[in-house]
Scaffold this motif. Structure first.
Motif, PDB file in Angstrom:
ATOM      1  N   ILE A   1       0.807  -1.094   0.034  1.00  0.00           N
ATOM      2  CA  ILE A   1       0.030  -0.069   0.033  1.00  0.00           C
ATOM      3  C   ILE A   1       0.922   1.284   0.000  1.00  0.00           C
ATOM      4  O   ILE A   1       0.436   2.350  -0.559  1.00  0.00           O
ATOM      5  CB  ILE A   1      -0.838  -0.130   1.212  1.00  0.00           C
ATOM      6  N   ASP A   2       2.095   1.226   0.302  1.00  0.00           N
ATOM      7  CA  ASP A   2       2.891   2.498   0.344  1.00  0.00           C
ATOM      8  C   ASP A   2       4.436   1.907   0.106  1.00  0.00           C
ATOM      9  O   ASP A   2       5.024   0.965   0.363  1.00  0.00           O
ATOM     10  CB  ASP A   2       3.212   3.020   1.658  1.00  0.00           C
ATOM     11  N   TRP A   3       5.029   2.931  -0.499  1.00  0.00           N
ATOM     12  CA  TRP A   3       6.393   2.542  -1.167  1.00  0.00           C
ATOM     13  C   TRP A   3       7.510   3.765  -0.888  1.00  0.00           C
ATOM     14  O   TRP A   3       7.056   4.825  -0.969  1.00  0.00           O
ATOM     15  CB  TRP A   3       6.341   2.273  -2.837  1.00  0.00           C
ATOM     16  N   ARG A   4       8.486   3.317  -0.536  1.00  0.00           N
ATOM     17  CA  ARG A   4       9.853   4.294  -0.368  1.00  0.00           C
ATOM     18  C   ARG A   4      11.171   3.709  -0.722  1.00  0.00           C
ATOM     19  O   ARG A   4      11.433   2.711  -0.705  1.00  0.00           O
ATOM     20  CB  ARG A   4       9.664   4.424   1.383  1.00  0.00           C
ATOM     21  N   GLU A   5      11.872   4.813  -1.462  1.00  0.00           N
ATOM     22  CA  GLU A   5      13.286   4.386  -1.716  1.00  0.00           C
ATOM     23  C   GLU A   5      14.151   5.305  -1.214  1.00  0.00           C
ATOM     24  O   GLU A   5      13.960   6.594  -1.156  1.00  0.00           O
ATOM     25  CB  GLU A   5      13.200   4.784  -3.278  1.00  0.00           C
ATOM     26  N   GLY A   6      14.994   4.835  -0.375  1.00  0.00           N
ATOM     27  CA  GLY A   6      15.723   5.659   0.836  1.00  0.00           C
ATOM     28  C   GLY A   6      14.735   6.215   1.696  1.00  0.00           C
ATOM     29  O   GLY A   6      13.931   5.403   2.450  1.00  0.00           O
ATOM     30  N   ASN A   7      14.712   7.529   1.973  1.00  0.00           N
ATOM     31  CA  ASN A   7      14.004   8.230   2.737  1.00  0.00           C
ATOM     32  C   ASN A   7      12.782   8.825   2.087  1.00  0.00           C
ATOM     33  O   ASN A   7      12.145   9.604   2.636  1.00  0.00           O
ATOM     34  CB  ASN A   7      14.793   9.183   3.695  1.00  0.00           C
ATOM     35  N   GLN A   8      12.707   8.570   0.704  1.00  0.00           N
ATOM     36  CA  GLN A   8      11.584   9.258   0.017  1.00  0.00           C
ATOM     37  C   GLN A   8      10.386   8.438  -0.518  1.00  0.00           C
ATOM     38  O   GLN A   8      10.635   7.295  -1.058  1.00  0.00           O
ATOM     39  CB  GLN A   8      12.431   9.972  -1.212  1.00  0.00           C
ATOM     40  N   GLU A   9       9.194   8.794  -0.201  1.00  0.00           N
ATOM     41  CA  GLU A   9       8.061   8.151  -0.605  1.00  0.00           C
ATOM     42  C   GLU A   9       7.871   8.217  -1.951  1.00  0.00           C
ATOM     43  O   GLU A   9       7.696   9.462  -2.384  1.00  0.00           O
ATOM     44  CB  GLU A   9       6.775   8.367   0.261  1.00  0.00           C
ATOM     45  N   LYS A  10       7.446   7.443  -2.711  1.00  0.00           N
ATOM     46  CA  LYS A  10       7.409   7.493  -4.167  1.00  0.00           C
ATOM     47  C   LYS A  10       6.057   6.547  -4.688  1.00  0.00           C
ATOM     48  O   LYS A  10       5.604   5.738  -3.888  1.00  0.00           O
ATOM     49  CB  LYS A  10       8.579   6.959  -4.921  1.00  0.00           C
ATOM     50  N   GLU A  11       5.496   6.883  -5.867  1.00  0.00           N
ATOM     51  CA  GLU A  11       4.563   6.126  -6.368  1.00  0.00           C
ATOM     52  C   GLU A  11       5.250   4.784  -6.712  1.00  0.00           C
ATOM     53  O   GLU A  11       6.352   4.717  -7.372  1.00  0.00           O
ATOM     54  CB  GLU A  11       3.890   6.659  -7.608  1.00  0.00           C
ATOM     55  N   VAL A  12       4.764   3.550  -6.477  1.00  0.00           N
ATOM     56  CA  VAL A  12       5.417   2.371  -6.569  1.00  0.00           C
ATOM     57  C   VAL A  12       5.161   1.829  -8.119  1.00  0.00           C
ATOM     58  O   VAL A  12       4.051   2.123  -8.637  1.00  0.00           O
ATOM     59  CB  VAL A  12       5.116   1.185  -5.831  1.00  0.00           C
ATOM     60  N   THR A  13       6.134   1.387  -8.955  1.00  0.00           N
ATOM     61  CA  THR A  13       5.794   0.713 -10.239  1.00  0.00           C
ATOM     62  C   THR A  13       5.132  -0.659 -10.075  1.00  0.00           C
ATOM     63  O   THR A  13       5.269  -1.118  -9.152  1.00  0.00           O
ATOM     64  CB  THR A  13       6.940   0.624 -11.154  1.00  0.00           C
ATOM     65  N   HIS A  14       4.437  -1.034 -11.242  1.00  0.00           N
ATOM     66  CA  HIS A  14       3.922  -2.207 -11.248  1.00  0.00           C
ATOM     67  C   HIS A  14       4.538  -3.503 -11.185  1.00  0.00           C
ATOM     68  O   HIS A  14       4.163  -4.298 -10.412  1.00  0.00           O
ATOM     69  CB  HIS A  14       2.987  -2.281 -12.549  1.00  0.00           C
ATOM     70  N   THR A  15       5.992  -3.268 -11.778  1.00  0.00           N
ATOM     71  CA  THR A  15       6.773  -4.363 -11.468  1.00  0.00           C
ATOM     72  C   THR A  15       7.107  -4.453 -10.050  1.00  0.00           C
ATOM     73  O   THR A  15       7.241  -5.591  -9.426  1.00  0.00           O
ATOM     74  CB  THR A  15       8.059  -4.061 -12.284  1.00  0.00           C
ATOM     75  N   ASN A  16       7.481  -3.327  -9.391  1.00  0.00           N
ATOM     76  CA  ASN A  16       7.941  -3.376  -7.934  1.00  0.00           C
ATOM     77  C   ASN A  16       6.707  -3.782  -6.806  1.00  0.00           C
ATOM     78  O   ASN A  16       7.047  -4.460  -6.138  1.00  0.00           O
ATOM     79  CB  ASN A  16       8.748  -1.919  -7.543  1.00  0.00           C
ATOM     80  N   ARG A  17       5.592  -3.383  -7.427  1.00  0.00           N
ATOM     81  CA  ARG A  17       4.228  -3.831  -6.676  1.00  0.00           C
ATOM     82  C   ARG A  17       4.080  -5.308  -6.610  1.00  0.00           C
ATOM     83  O   ARG A  17       4.043  -6.025  -5.545  1.00  0.00           O
ATOM     84  CB  ARG A  17       3.114  -3.068  -7.042  1.00  0.00           C
ATOM     85  N   GLU A  18       4.271  -5.898  -7.853  1.00  0.00           N
ATOM     86  CA  GLU A  18       4.286  -7.554  -7.877  1.00  0.00           C
ATOM     87  C   GLU A  18       5.283  -8.026  -7.345  1.00  0.00           C
ATOM     88  O   GLU A  18       5.303  -9.212  -6.497  1.00  0.00           O
ATOM     89  CB  GLU A  18       4.127  -7.861  -9.521  1.00  0.00           C
ATOM     90  N   ARG A  19       6.440  -7.339  -7.522  1.00  0.00           N
ATOM     91  CA  ARG A  19       7.761  -8.312  -6.959  1.00  0.00           C
ATOM     92  C   ARG A  19       7.923  -8.231  -5.475  1.00  0.00           C
ATOM     93  O   ARG A  19       8.129  -9.495  -4.771  1.00  0.00           O
ATOM     94  CB  ARG A  19       8.981  -7.430  -7.342  1.00  0.00           C
ATOM     95  N   TYR A  20       7.377  -7.243  -4.781  1.00  0.00           N
ATOM     96  CA  TYR A  20       7.516  -7.138  -3.337  1.00  0.00           C
ATOM     97  C   TYR A  20       6.320  -7.522  -2.710  1.00  0.00           C
ATOM     98  O   TYR A  20       6.430  -8.057  -1.495  1.00  0.00           O
ATOM     99  CB  TYR A  20       7.956  -5.675  -2.839  1.00  0.00           C
ATOM    100  N   ASN A  21       5.227  -7.548  -3.373  1.00  0.00           N
ATOM    101  CA  ASN A  21       3.905  -8.481  -2.666  1.00  0.00           C
ATOM    102  C   ASN A  21       4.522 -10.124  -2.666  1.00  0.00           C
ATOM    103  O   ASN A  21       4.010 -10.769  -1.736  1.00  0.00           O
ATOM    104  CB  ASN A  21       2.676  -8.412  -3.715  1.00  0.00           C
ATOM    105  N   VAL A  22       4.998 -10.549  -3.745  1.00  0.00           N
ATOM    106  CA  VAL A  22       5.392 -11.808  -3.743  1.00  0.00           C
ATOM    107  C   VAL A  22       6.543 -12.085  -2.731  1.00  0.00           C
ATOM    108  O   VAL A  22       6.431 -13.314  -1.890  1.00  0.00           O
ATOM    109  CB  VAL A  22       6.150 -12.302  -5.152  1.00  0.00           C
TER     110      VAL A  22
END
Length: 340
Positions: free
Chosen positions: A174-195
């Motif tokens: 439901i939320d994504w962060r790269e380093g200390n910055q919150e960003k919109e998650v890509t579809h690829t990363n959403r799938e990847r990290y849900n798995v």
């Protein structure tokens, strides 16, 4: 697990090994150049007025507005797969990358849901909101050599009860962060990290199932009748009235108590090589049986699968079977040690 609420992907079975070397960018991006980005745009085919065009559908480009990355933004890593660690479970992926595992029975889902709660508590993952059927986590930090920066993600994990009697659980980033910055998650990363999160749950559940099976096997071994008998060739052997796999689990515990120092084991061949040194008198007094008469040296235990029974034979260092009288004296000793 490295720190509280921090997960190291490389230490988990859920992480797919990659043949690429170099930095994180090289693992995610193609090695060739991106000259194809300079390809001229397609133009409408011009046909003379008196010509009859013929087109083969084999190479027809689908029509539509398709959004996706190009060039360096294309992630070439293979897609992550949900590990099939729960027998009979059926995987369902939604268009937005959510992962749902449908299980066969409600009691199985109850155990999986308890596993989720235990995993969250033991790894000190913060919880923003929790009910009997929903957990919203705080930030979970992932360390991966495929990423340029530390990745953080928040999840909603819910029990899913379908109208047709199916029982499952759903993992949604439901939320994504790269380093200390919150960003919109890509579809690829959403799938990847849900798995990734789904596999953490299923791997932990599988571990619990295996530990419980091992505990039950050890309980069964304590009540195994051990007597003398004959193998399929009619030769005298010790017979343990239990399945081969059950007895094999206890071999590393049983033999050292008898004075055998295990050197090699092969479950597929049913062999255990060990060196013998007789225990002291206190051991024999404790188990209440007559000491066995065996010279110090190297011996090989041969375990045979007889279906619901297991045969036990022993050879000396030269490969010669020990005397039948010794096997008869060893049988009550084995029975006494197994009951401990």
């Amino acid at each position: 697990m490295k720190l509280s609420s921090q997960l190291v992907l490389s230490s988990l079975a859920v992480f797919v090994l990659t043949a690429c070397s170099g930095g994180a960018n090289q693992r995610r991006q193609a090695k060739d150049d991106f000259e194809y980005l300079n390809t001229p745009a397609l133009e409408e085919w011009s046909v003379p007025a008196d010509a009859q065009p013929q087109f083969y559908p084999n190479y027809q480009i689908p029509q539509g507005n398709y959004a996706g990355g190009v060039g360096k933004s294309v992630d070439i890593r293979p897609p992550q797969q949900v590990l099939e660690l729960i027998p009979g479970a059926r995987l369902e992926r939604s268009d937005n990358g959510e992962v749902t595992l449908w299980l066969l029975r409600k009691d199985e889902l109850d155990k999986v849901w308890q596993t989720v709660q235990d995993m969250v508590a033991e790894n000190k993952i913060s919880v923003e909101n929790q009910t009997d059927s929903r957990i919203e986590t705080g930030w979970v930090t992932w360390n991966s050599p495929d990423e340029d920066v530390e990745i953080g993600s928040r999840y909603e994990i819910t029990r899913a009860e379908a109208a047709n009697g199916r029982h499952g659980f759903k993992v949604s980033l439901i939320d994504w962060r790269e380093g200390n910055q919150e960003k919109e998650v890509t579809h690829t990363n959403r799938e990847r990290y849900n798995v990734f999160m789904t596999n953490l749950v299923t791997a932990r559940y599988d571990q619990h199932v295996r530990e419980e099976a091992q505990r039950k096997a050890q309980e069964l071994v304590k009540h195994i009748p051990i007597t003398m008998g004959k193998d399929r060739s009619g030769l005298p052997v010790i017979i343990a009235r239990t399945q081969y796999n059950v007895l094999w689990q206890r071999v590393p515990d049983i033999l050292p108590k008898l004075g055998f120092d295990i050197e090699e084991r092969s479950q597929s061949q049913g062999t255990v090589t060990a060196r013998y040194a007789s225990p002291d008198d206190e051991f024999w007094n404790e188990i209440g049986v007559k000491p066995i008469d065996l010279s110090p040296g190297k011996y090989t235990f041969l375990l045979g699968d007889l279906g619901n029974r297991t045969s036990i034979n022993i050879t000396d260092s030269s490969g010669k079977p020990v005397e039948a009288e010794f096997l008869k004296s060893l049988a009550p000793v084995l029975a006494a040690v197994v009951k401990e």
